[in-house]
Design an enzyme around this catalytic site. Structure first.
Site, PDB file in Angstrom:
ATOM      1  N   CYS A  88     -32.023  48.934 -94.459  1.00 36.14           N
ATOM      2  CA  CYS A  88     -32.367  49.596 -95.234  1.00 36.14           C
ATOM      3  C   CYS A  88     -31.085  50.683 -96.049  1.00 36.14           C
ATOM      4  O   CYS A  88     -30.206  49.875 -96.927  1.00 36.14           O
ATOM      5  CB  CYS A  88     -32.935  50.870 -94.559  1.00 36.14           C
ATOM      6  SG  CYS A  88     -31.832  51.368 -93.245  1.00 36.14           S
ATOM      7  N   LEU A  89     -31.215  51.837 -96.579  1.00 38.09           N
ATOM      8  CA  LEU A  89     -29.457  52.781 -96.920  1.00 38.09           C
ATOM      9  C   LEU A  89     -28.113  52.631 -96.170  1.00 38.09           C
ATOM     10  O   LEU A  89     -27.426  52.141 -96.771  1.00 38.09           O
ATOM     11  CB  LEU A  89     -30.301  53.592 -97.641  1.00 38.09           C
ATOM     12  CG  LEU A  89     -31.593  53.894 -98.244  1.00 38.09           C
ATOM     13  CD1 LEU A  89     -31.422  55.769 -99.429  1.00 38.09           C
ATOM     14  CD2 LEU A  89     -31.112  53.502 -99.549  1.00 38.09           C
ATOM     15  N   ALA A  90     -28.406  53.107 -95.450  1.00 41.51           N
ATOM     16  CA  ALA A  90     -27.535  53.286 -93.831  1.00 41.51           C
ATOM     17  C   ALA A  90     -27.276  51.879 -93.044  1.00 41.51           C
ATOM     18  O   ALA A  90     -26.303  52.113 -92.448  1.00 41.51           O
ATOM     19  CB  ALA A  90     -27.615  54.591 -93.651  1.00 41.51           C
ATOM     20  N   SER A  93     -31.105  54.134 -89.282  1.00 43.36           N
ATOM     21  CA  SER A  93     -32.520  53.975 -88.789  1.00 43.36           C
ATOM     22  C   SER A  93     -33.787  52.905 -89.202  1.00 43.36           C
ATOM     23  O   SER A  93     -34.623  52.804 -87.666  1.00 43.36           O
ATOM     24  CB  SER A  93     -32.454  55.236 -89.248  1.00 43.36           C
ATOM     25  OG  SER A  93     -34.429  56.243 -88.558  1.00 43.36           O
ATOM     26  N   ARG A  94     -34.170  53.203 -90.077  1.00 47.19           N
ATOM     27  CA  ARG A  94     -35.564  52.173 -90.741  1.00 47.19           C
ATOM     28  C   ARG A  94     -35.450  50.304 -90.445  1.00 47.19           C
ATOM     29  O   ARG A  94     -36.348  50.476 -89.441  1.00 47.19           O
ATOM     30  CB  ARG A  94     -35.513  52.428 -92.604  1.00 47.19           C
ATOM     31  CG  ARG A  94     -36.283  54.053 -92.313  1.00 47.19           C
ATOM     32  CD  ARG A  94     -36.439  54.172 -93.802  1.00 47.19           C
ATOM     33  NE  ARG A  94     -34.672  54.180 -94.557  1.00 47.19           N
ATOM     34  CZ  ARG A  94     -35.101  54.594 -95.632  1.00 47.19           C
ATOM     35  NH1 ARG A  94     -35.676  55.224 -96.492  1.00 47.19           N
ATOM     36  NH2 ARG A  94     -33.740  55.232 -95.704  1.00 47.19           N
TER      37      ARG A  94
END
Length: 321
Positions: A88-90, A93-94
């Site tokens: 995901c971005l970081a 989480s996703r």
């Protein structure tokens, strides 16, 4: 978050957006398939197989609707000997939520045990509360059917025993890492220093100074003043896939049935030229392909209303000489 992608299981990696752009790192881990799940997911490397899922990191985001589709993409790639990167971005989480859902579906672990397995490989794994609730609901109502569906669709047992054995070893390692405080379960008390930096600190330890204050000035003594807390950042809105100039946004997804019967719509783009006609291909195409997954009906963002063109005050006409 910035130390590169992490191996969770053989053929399964979790990372962030920076890792997905690093061609040298992708070659080092022999990544062949990429699951990109964030607000602006798109294909970055033409030689990789992609599954692009547009989803925001918000507790209200329905992420469980994409679990079966992601499971098909990941499991089919691993059965063929490929290596899959979920990002995901970081990378907290996703992507972690999708990895946990997949591990639950191919093993006998529940969602808490699957999350521990991911945290052994990636210590910063920390899905938001909304995604944790969706994992719990997925386990309670749909996990048994999803396991049965995967066994019927992929009868090969090449990964069953090895994944189960590897997960049990990682669970034992998890307990040792917790005792040595090398990783965290995300439940540190407020104000306590988290060994991995995952948990929040007490808001009382934060110092907010008023605008225009200078160093060395003493706080006012009369009356009680409460610290000024910045307003919370609103959840990011979903953005649709980049649309073609000749097609409306509602016709971007292919109307033909995809590899899985889910309510979400997807478009599969082959490596042919830009003028090639879209076609439906099997689940694991031989050429590098991109799957773009859109939101269900009713959850897509509303297109901005176009403003009428302004009429010029004067018109100029040129005569041929």
């Amino acid at each position: 978050m910035g130390n590169g992608m992490n191996k969770v299981l053989p053929g399964l990696y979790v990372g962030n957006y920076r890792d997905s752009k690093d061609a040298a790192q992708l070659d080092r881990y022999e990544i062949t398939h990429i699951v990109a799940i964030h607000d602006a997911a798109r294909r970055l490397h033409p030689d990789k197989h992609y599954l692009c899922v547009l989803a925001s990191d918000s507790p209200e985001q329905n992420l469980s609707q994409f679990f079966p589709l992601c499971n098909d993409f990941i499991h089919a790639a691993r059965l063929r000997g490929g290596n899959v990167l979920i990002h995901c971005l970081a990378g907290m989480s996703r992507s972690v939520t999708v990895a946990v859902a997949y591990i639950m579906s191919v093993t006998s672990l529940n969602w808490k045990e699957a999350l521990k397995v991911v945290r052994v490989g990636r210590a910063v794994a920390n899905p938001n509360l909304g995604f944790l609730k969706q994992l719990h609901e997925f386990e309670e109502s749909r996990l048994a059917d999803e396991r049965r569906r995967l066994k019927e669709r992929y009868p090969s047992v090449a990964l069953v025993d090895s994944d189960e054995e590897q997960c049990q070893l990682l669970l034992v390692s998890y307990q040792s890492l917790i005792l040595s405080r090398d990783i965290c379960d995300g439940q540190c008390a407020y104000g306590q220093v988290c060994p991995t930096g995952l948990c929040r600190v007490s808001s009382k330890s934060r110092i907010f100074r008023r605008k225009g204050s200078q160093k060395g000035t003493s706080p006012p003594t009369s009356g009680r003043s409460s610290p000024r807390v910045l307003p919370p950042t609103p959840p990011a809105r979903l953005r649709s896939c980049p649309s073609s100039a000749s097609l409306p946004a509602s016709l971007l997804a292919d109307d033909s049935p995809g590899p899985h019967r889910s309510a979400s719509r997807l478009s599969m783009l082959s490596d042919a030229g830009a003028g090639a006609r879209p076609r439906t291909t099997p689940l694991m195409p031989h050429a590098a392909s991109t799957w773009r997954v859109r939101e269900r009906a009713g959850s897509a963002p509303v297109s901005p209303r176009a403003s009428p063109p302004a009429t010029p005050r004067h018109s100029w006409r040129l005569k041929k000489s």
